[in-house]
Scaffold this motif. Sequence first.
Motif, PDB file in Angstrom:
ATOM      1  N   ILE A   1      35.407  41.810  40.018  1.00  0.00           N
ATOM      2  CA  ILE A   1      34.669  42.605  39.037  1.00  0.00           C
ATOM      3  C   ILE A   1      33.748  41.582  37.962  1.00  0.00           C
ATOM      4  O   ILE A   1      32.698  42.129  37.767  1.00  0.00           O
ATOM      5  CB  ILE A   1      36.022  42.818  37.808  1.00  0.00           C
ATOM      6  CG1 ILE A   1      36.570  44.230  38.683  1.00  0.00           C
ATOM      7  CG2 ILE A   1      35.178  43.327  36.723  1.00  0.00           C
ATOM      8  CD1 ILE A   1      38.024  44.524  37.721  1.00  0.00           C
ATOM      9  N   LEU A   2      34.218  40.456  38.055  1.00  0.00           N
ATOM     10  CA  LEU A   2      33.367  39.493  37.375  1.00  0.00           C
ATOM     11  C   LEU A   2      32.146  39.254  38.081  1.00  0.00           C
ATOM     12  O   LEU A   2      30.910  38.949  37.651  1.00  0.00           O
ATOM     13  CB  LEU A   2      33.938  38.263  37.122  1.00  0.00           C
ATOM     14  CG  LEU A   2      35.235  38.078  36.007  1.00  0.00           C
ATOM     15  CD1 LEU A   2      35.847  36.828  35.953  1.00  0.00           C
ATOM     16  CD2 LEU A   2      34.239  38.389  34.587  1.00  0.00           C
ATOM     17  N   THR A   3      32.173  39.266  39.330  1.00  0.00           N
ATOM     18  CA  THR A   3      30.874  39.057  40.143  1.00  0.00           C
ATOM     19  C   THR A   3      30.113  40.162  40.409  1.00  0.00           C
ATOM     20  O   THR A   3      29.260  40.377  41.428  1.00  0.00           O
ATOM     21  CB  THR A   3      31.297  38.223  41.387  1.00  0.00           C
ATOM     22  OG1 THR A   3      32.115  38.914  42.319  1.00  0.00           O
ATOM     23  CG2 THR A   3      31.667  37.035  41.183  1.00  0.00           C
ATOM     24  N   ASN A   4      30.588  41.424  40.031  1.00  0.00           N
ATOM     25  CA  ASN A   4      30.015  42.807  40.242  1.00  0.00           C
ATOM     26  C   ASN A   4      30.053  42.983  41.684  1.00  0.00           C
ATOM     27  O   ASN A   4      29.105  43.939  42.310  1.00  0.00           O
ATOM     28  CB  ASN A   4      28.542  42.845  39.797  1.00  0.00           C
ATOM     29  CG  ASN A   4      28.592  42.755  38.319  1.00  0.00           C
ATOM     30  OD1 ASN A   4      29.536  43.358  37.653  1.00  0.00           O
ATOM     31  ND2 ASN A   4      27.542  42.323  37.850  1.00  0.00           N
ATOM     32  N   ARG A   5      31.100  42.745  42.512  1.00  0.00           N
ATOM     33  CA  ARG A   5      31.431  43.012  43.763  1.00  0.00           C
ATOM     34  C   ARG A   5      32.390  44.186  44.148  1.00  0.00           C
ATOM     35  O   ARG A   5      32.870  44.393  45.252  1.00  0.00           O
ATOM     36  CB  ARG A   5      31.430  41.960  44.856  1.00  0.00           C
ATOM     37  CG  ARG A   5      30.437  40.917  44.701  1.00  0.00           C
ATOM     38  CD  ARG A   5      30.597  39.750  45.605  1.00  0.00           C
ATOM     39  NE  ARG A   5      29.429  38.816  45.411  1.00  0.00           N
ATOM     40  CZ  ARG A   5      29.521  37.665  46.357  1.00  0.00           C
ATOM     41  NH1 ARG A   5      30.458  37.204  46.936  1.00  0.00           N
ATOM     42  NH2 ARG A   5      28.492  37.025  46.093  1.00  0.00           N
ATOM     43  N   SER A   6      32.726  44.585  43.101  1.00  0.00           N
ATOM     44  CA  SER A   6      34.066  45.531  43.162  1.00  0.00           C
ATOM     45  C   SER A   6      33.756  46.810  43.721  1.00  0.00           C
ATOM     46  O   SER A   6      32.758  47.480  43.222  1.00  0.00           O
ATOM     47  CB  SER A   6      34.654  45.656  41.968  1.00  0.00           C
ATOM     48  OG  SER A   6      35.734  46.538  42.135  1.00  0.00           O
ATOM     49  N   LYS A   7      34.390  47.243  44.697  1.00  0.00           N
ATOM     50  CA  LYS A   7      34.223  48.592  45.430  1.00  0.00           C
ATOM     51  C   LYS A   7      35.003  49.518  45.154  1.00  0.00           C
ATOM     52  O   LYS A   7      35.173  50.762  45.357  1.00  0.00           O
ATOM     53  CB  LYS A   7      33.857  48.417  46.751  1.00  0.00           C
ATOM     54  CG  LYS A   7      32.875  47.573  47.086  1.00  0.00           C
ATOM     55  CD  LYS A   7      32.477  47.578  48.479  1.00  0.00           C
ATOM     56  CE  LYS A   7      31.224  46.621  49.067  1.00  0.00           C
ATOM     57  NZ  LYS A   7      30.921  46.466  50.321  1.00  0.00           N
ATOM     58  N   SER A   8      36.477  49.115  44.655  1.00  0.00           N
ATOM     59  CA  SER A   8      37.596  49.782  44.267  1.00  0.00           C
ATOM     60  C   SER A   8      38.009  50.041  42.829  1.00  0.00           C
ATOM     61  O   SER A   8      38.961  50.939  42.681  1.00  0.00           O
ATOM     62  CB  SER A   8      38.934  49.251  45.128  1.00  0.00           C
ATOM     63  OG  SER A   8      39.002  47.992  44.623  1.00  0.00           O
TER      64      SER A   8
ATOM     65  N   ALA B   1      50.215  38.883  42.240  1.00  0.00           N
ATOM     66  CA  ALA B   1      49.257  37.597  41.448  1.00  0.00           C
ATOM     67  C   ALA B   1      47.677  37.490  42.229  1.00  0.00           C
ATOM     68  O   ALA B   1      46.754  37.450  41.578  1.00  0.00           O
ATOM     69  CB  ALA B   1      50.086  36.512  41.091  1.00  0.00           C
ATOM     70  N   LEU B   2      48.056  37.188  43.449  1.00  0.00           N
ATOM     71  CA  LEU B   2      46.627  36.840  44.120  1.00  0.00           C
ATOM     72  C   LEU B   2      45.803  38.326  44.196  1.00  0.00           C
ATOM     73  O   LEU B   2      44.491  38.064  44.099  1.00  0.00           O
ATOM     74  CB  LEU B   2      47.000  36.437  45.671  1.00  0.00           C
ATOM     75  CG  LEU B   2      47.654  35.093  45.940  1.00  0.00           C
ATOM     76  CD1 LEU B   2      47.914  34.813  47.193  1.00  0.00           C
ATOM     77  CD2 LEU B   2      46.343  33.999  45.291  1.00  0.00           C
ATOM     78  N   LYS B   3      46.466  39.478  44.319  1.00  0.00           N
ATOM     79  CA  LYS B   3      45.593  40.486  44.494  1.00  0.00           C
ATOM     80  C   LYS B   3      44.935  40.771  43.032  1.00  0.00           C
ATOM     81  O   LYS B   3      43.712  41.090  42.976  1.00  0.00           O
ATOM     82  CB  LYS B   3      46.329  41.791  44.697  1.00  0.00           C
ATOM     83  CG  LYS B   3      46.641  42.158  46.125  1.00  0.00           C
ATOM     84  CD  LYS B   3      47.519  43.348  46.467  1.00  0.00           C
ATOM     85  CE  LYS B   3      47.656  43.351  47.986  1.00  0.00           C
ATOM     86  NZ  LYS B   3      48.339  44.765  48.190  1.00  0.00           N
ATOM     87  N   ALA B   4      45.783  40.622  41.933  1.00  0.00           N
ATOM     88  CA  ALA B   4      45.159  40.857  40.643  1.00  0.00           C
ATOM     89  C   ALA B   4      43.944  39.865  40.505  1.00  0.00           C
ATOM     90  O   ALA B   4      42.909  39.896  39.878  1.00  0.00           O
ATOM     91  CB  ALA B   4      46.133  40.660  39.501  1.00  0.00           C
ATOM     92  N   LEU B   5      44.300  38.401  40.877  1.00  0.00           N
ATOM     93  CA  LEU B   5      43.024  37.566  40.747  1.00  0.00           C
ATOM     94  C   LEU B   5      41.840  37.786  41.438  1.00  0.00           C
ATOM     95  O   LEU B   5      40.708  37.780  40.972  1.00  0.00           O
ATOM     96  CB  LEU B   5      43.734  36.147  41.039  1.00  0.00           C
ATOM     97  CG  LEU B   5      42.733  34.912  40.862  1.00  0.00           C
ATOM     98  CD1 LEU B   5      42.457  34.687  39.478  1.00  0.00           C
ATOM     99  CD2 LEU B   5      43.573  33.590  41.457  1.00  0.00           C
ATOM    100  N   SER B   6      42.136  38.196  42.763  1.00  0.00           N
ATOM    101  CA  SER B   6      40.985  38.681  43.663  1.00  0.00           C
ATOM    102  C   SER B   6      40.318  39.923  43.022  1.00  0.00           C
ATOM    103  O   SER B   6      38.874  39.855  42.992  1.00  0.00           O
ATOM    104  CB  SER B   6      41.568  39.174  44.992  1.00  0.00           C
ATOM    105  OG  SER B   6      40.459  39.751  45.995  1.00  0.00           O
TER     106      SER B   6
END
Length: 67
Positions: free
Chosen positions: A38-45, A28-33
């Motif tokens: 994604i919402l802050t456009n910092r996703s690299k994976s 759950a923590l991984k999904a929330l992270s």
Amino acid sequence: MAVPKKRTSRSKKKIRKSVWLNKTNKMALKALSLAKSILTNRSKSFHYGINNELANNFSKPISNNEE
């Protein structure tokens, strides 16, 4: 048909339950992270495309009086 020979002790039940709960909490923590990144456009994976039609539909104002 397989039948357990002896009753499982309370401590063993608690251990198994805590292991299961810890796994679910971690997931759950991984999904929330991931959602936050994604919402802050910092996703690299996580890569995704935006459909322009859907993006336009979400930007329309919602009115309560449908005519």
